[in-house]
Write a protein that holds these residues in place. Structure first.
Motif, short mmCIF file in Angstrom:
data_model
loop_
_atom_site.label_atom_id
_atom_site.label_comp_id
_atom_site.label_asym_id
_atom_site.label_seq_id
_atom_site.Cartn_x
_atom_site.Cartn_y
_atom_site.Cartn_z
N THR A 20 -75.58 -36.43 -82.96
CA THR A 20 -75.29 -35.17 -83.23
C THR A 20 -76.10 -34.16 -82.34
O THR A 20 -75.89 -33.08 -81.70
CB THR A 20 -75.50 -34.68 -84.71
OG1 THR A 20 -74.50 -35.31 -85.57
CG2 THR A 20 -75.02 -33.16 -85.01
N TRP A 21 -77.51 -34.62 -82.43
CA TRP A 21 -78.39 -33.58 -81.91
C TRP A 21 -79.06 -33.80 -80.50
O TRP A 21 -79.37 -32.89 -80.11
CB TRP A 21 -79.56 -33.29 -82.95
CG TRP A 21 -79.10 -32.52 -84.17
CD1 TRP A 21 -78.81 -33.05 -85.40
CD2 TRP A 21 -78.79 -31.37 -84.19
NE1 TRP A 21 -78.64 -32.16 -86.01
CE2 TRP A 21 -78.40 -30.87 -85.55
CE3 TRP A 21 -79.05 -30.12 -83.41
CZ2 TRP A 21 -78.25 -29.72 -85.78
CZ3 TRP A 21 -78.89 -28.74 -83.62
CH2 TRP A 21 -78.45 -28.60 -85.10
N ARG A 22 -78.97 -34.99 -79.98
CA ARG A 22 -79.40 -35.33 -78.70
C ARG A 22 -79.07 -34.23 -77.51
O ARG A 22 -80.05 -33.81 -76.86
CB ARG A 22 -79.36 -36.81 -78.32
CG ARG A 22 -80.06 -37.06 -76.96
CD ARG A 22 -79.76 -38.62 -76.62
NE ARG A 22 -80.54 -39.48 -77.52
CZ ARG A 22 -80.62 -40.59 -77.18
NH1 ARG A 22 -79.84 -41.26 -76.30
NH2 ARG A 22 -81.11 -41.61 -78.19
N ALA A 23 -77.71 -34.14 -77.16
CA ALA A 23 -77.24 -33.20 -76.53
C ALA A 23 -77.48 -32.08 -76.54
O ALA A 23 -77.89 -31.18 -75.78
CB ALA A 23 -75.83 -33.45 -76.21
N ILE A 24 -77.57 -31.40 -77.65
CA ILE A 24 -78.04 -30.17 -78.10
C ILE A 24 -79.52 -30.00 -77.78
O ILE A 24 -79.68 -28.63 -77.12
CB ILE A 24 -77.57 -30.00 -79.68
CG1 ILE A 24 -76.27 -30.06 -80.15
CG2 ILE A 24 -77.97 -28.36 -80.10
CD1 ILE A 24 -75.82 -29.93 -81.49
N ALA A 25 -80.20 -30.77 -78.36
CA ALA A 25 -81.56 -30.44 -78.02
C ALA A 25 -82.04 -30.64 -76.32
O ALA A 25 -82.78 -29.74 -75.88
CB ALA A 25 -82.56 -31.94 -78.71
N GLU A 26 -81.12 -31.40 -75.73
CA GLU A 26 -81.51 -31.51 -74.31
C GLU A 26 -81.05 -29.99 -73.57
O GLU A 26 -81.73 -29.42 -72.95
CB GLU A 26 -80.41 -32.47 -73.57
CG GLU A 26 -80.54 -32.46 -72.14
CD GLU A 26 -81.46 -32.98 -71.45
OE1 GLU A 26 -81.64 -32.95 -70.21
OE2 GLU A 26 -82.17 -33.85 -72.09
N ASN A 27 -79.73 -29.52 -74.43
CA ASN A 27 -79.44 -28.25 -73.79
C ASN A 27 -80.44 -27.08 -74.05
O ASN A 27 -80.62 -26.23 -73.22
CB ASN A 27 -78.17 -27.73 -74.39
CG ASN A 27 -77.47 -26.52 -74.04
OD1 ASN A 27 -77.89 -25.70 -73.87
ND2 ASN A 27 -75.98 -26.81 -73.68
N MET A 28 -80.96 -26.97 -75.18
CA MET A 28 -81.97 -26.24 -75.65
C MET A 28 -83.19 -26.07 -74.71
O MET A 28 -83.76 -25.26 -74.22
CB MET A 28 -82.31 -26.23 -77.13
CG MET A 28 -81.30 -26.00 -78.16
SD MET A 28 -81.44 -26.67 -79.63
CE MET A 28 -83.00 -25.92 -80.27
N ALA A 29 -83.71 -27.22 -74.69
CA ALA A 29 -84.81 -27.60 -73.66
C ALA A 29 -84.65 -27.09 -72.38
O ALA A 29 -85.65 -26.57 -71.62
CB ALA A 29 -85.35 -28.97 -73.79
#
Length: 235
Positions: A20-29
């Motif tokens: 769920t969160w790996r790609a979202i975290a990458e985007n945010m960073a």
């Protein structure tokens, strides 16, 4: 005393944290780093991403913290007004993206349905926003089984403080000792202990491990899928 209600953590407990969160975290960073790859990697690392093992560390800001804590970490020079605006922006973004990409862990929906059918009151306590929790439950098609969802912004003090569990118990006319808490990080079980919960259940479906959870859990299960059987065997 019999358990009459169960409060669940969300990420790593009901949904697959990595998926769920790996790609979202990458985007945010990358956005926080103005698309500077090296700086984005640094931001990911300080927030708890283990690049060598390609996973989020247990009890890190990513795994267990709030967007407010992430903003403090990534924007240390921001003043109060800027931090407030950034937190609001991150809450909106993660609420929508978390729901859009939510992947339920195997067997979770079936387990929740069994518990609900057996008359157990269900709730969510997360350090995501309340809107994020509600959107994710709706996206997964399980919102109707939950009596309440508490984000970090729904109570005065988020996990590991006992506020959400006390609020959930009060809402259902129960004592904290009649409520179980289920989670994959230490702050979930620390909340259970602080609140006087009747049962603290650690699950290995998220970022936590037997080593990180063992000292706080009454029982450690592989995932929520195993919970109905455990509850039946230990009434």
């Amino acid at each position: 005393m019999a358990i009459k209600a169960i409060l669940f953590d969300k990420d790593g407990t009901l949904i697959d944290f990595e998926a769920t969160w790996r790609a979202i975290a990458e985007n945010m960073a990358m956005k926080a780093a103005d698309s500077d790859r090296a700086e984005a990697d640094r931001l990911l690392a300080v927030a708890g991403y283990d690049a060598e093992n390609r996973c989020f560390k247990a009890d890190s800001v990513f795994a267990a913290g709030t967007n407010a804590e992430l903003i403090q970490l990534w924007y240390p020079e921001a003043d109060a007004e800027e931090r407030h605006a950034l937190v609001a922006s991150y809450d909106r973004f993660t609420a929508q993206e978390g729901a859009n990409h939510a992947v339920a862990l195997d067997g979770v929906k079936e387990a929740l349905a069994t518990l609900h059918e057996n008359g157990i009151k269900l709730g969510v306590a997360t350090n995501d926003s309340t809107l994020g929790a509600e959107k994710t439950l709706l996206a997964l098609g399980i919102a109707q089984m939950f009596a309440a969802a508490y984000g970090y912004d729904a109570v005065a003090n988020p996990k590991p403080a006992p506020d959400a569990l006390h609020a959930f118990a009060d809402m259902n006319g129960l004592r904290p000792s009649e409520v179980a808490m289920v989670g994959d990080n230490r702050h979930d079980l620390e909340m259970a202990r602080a609140a006087g919960a009747g049962l603290a259940v650690g699950v290995l479906s998220g970022t936590g491990s037997r080593k990180t959870l063992g000292s706080l859990a009454d029982v450690i299960l592989g995932s929520v899928a195993e919970l109905p059987a455990y509850m039946q065997e230990n009434p």
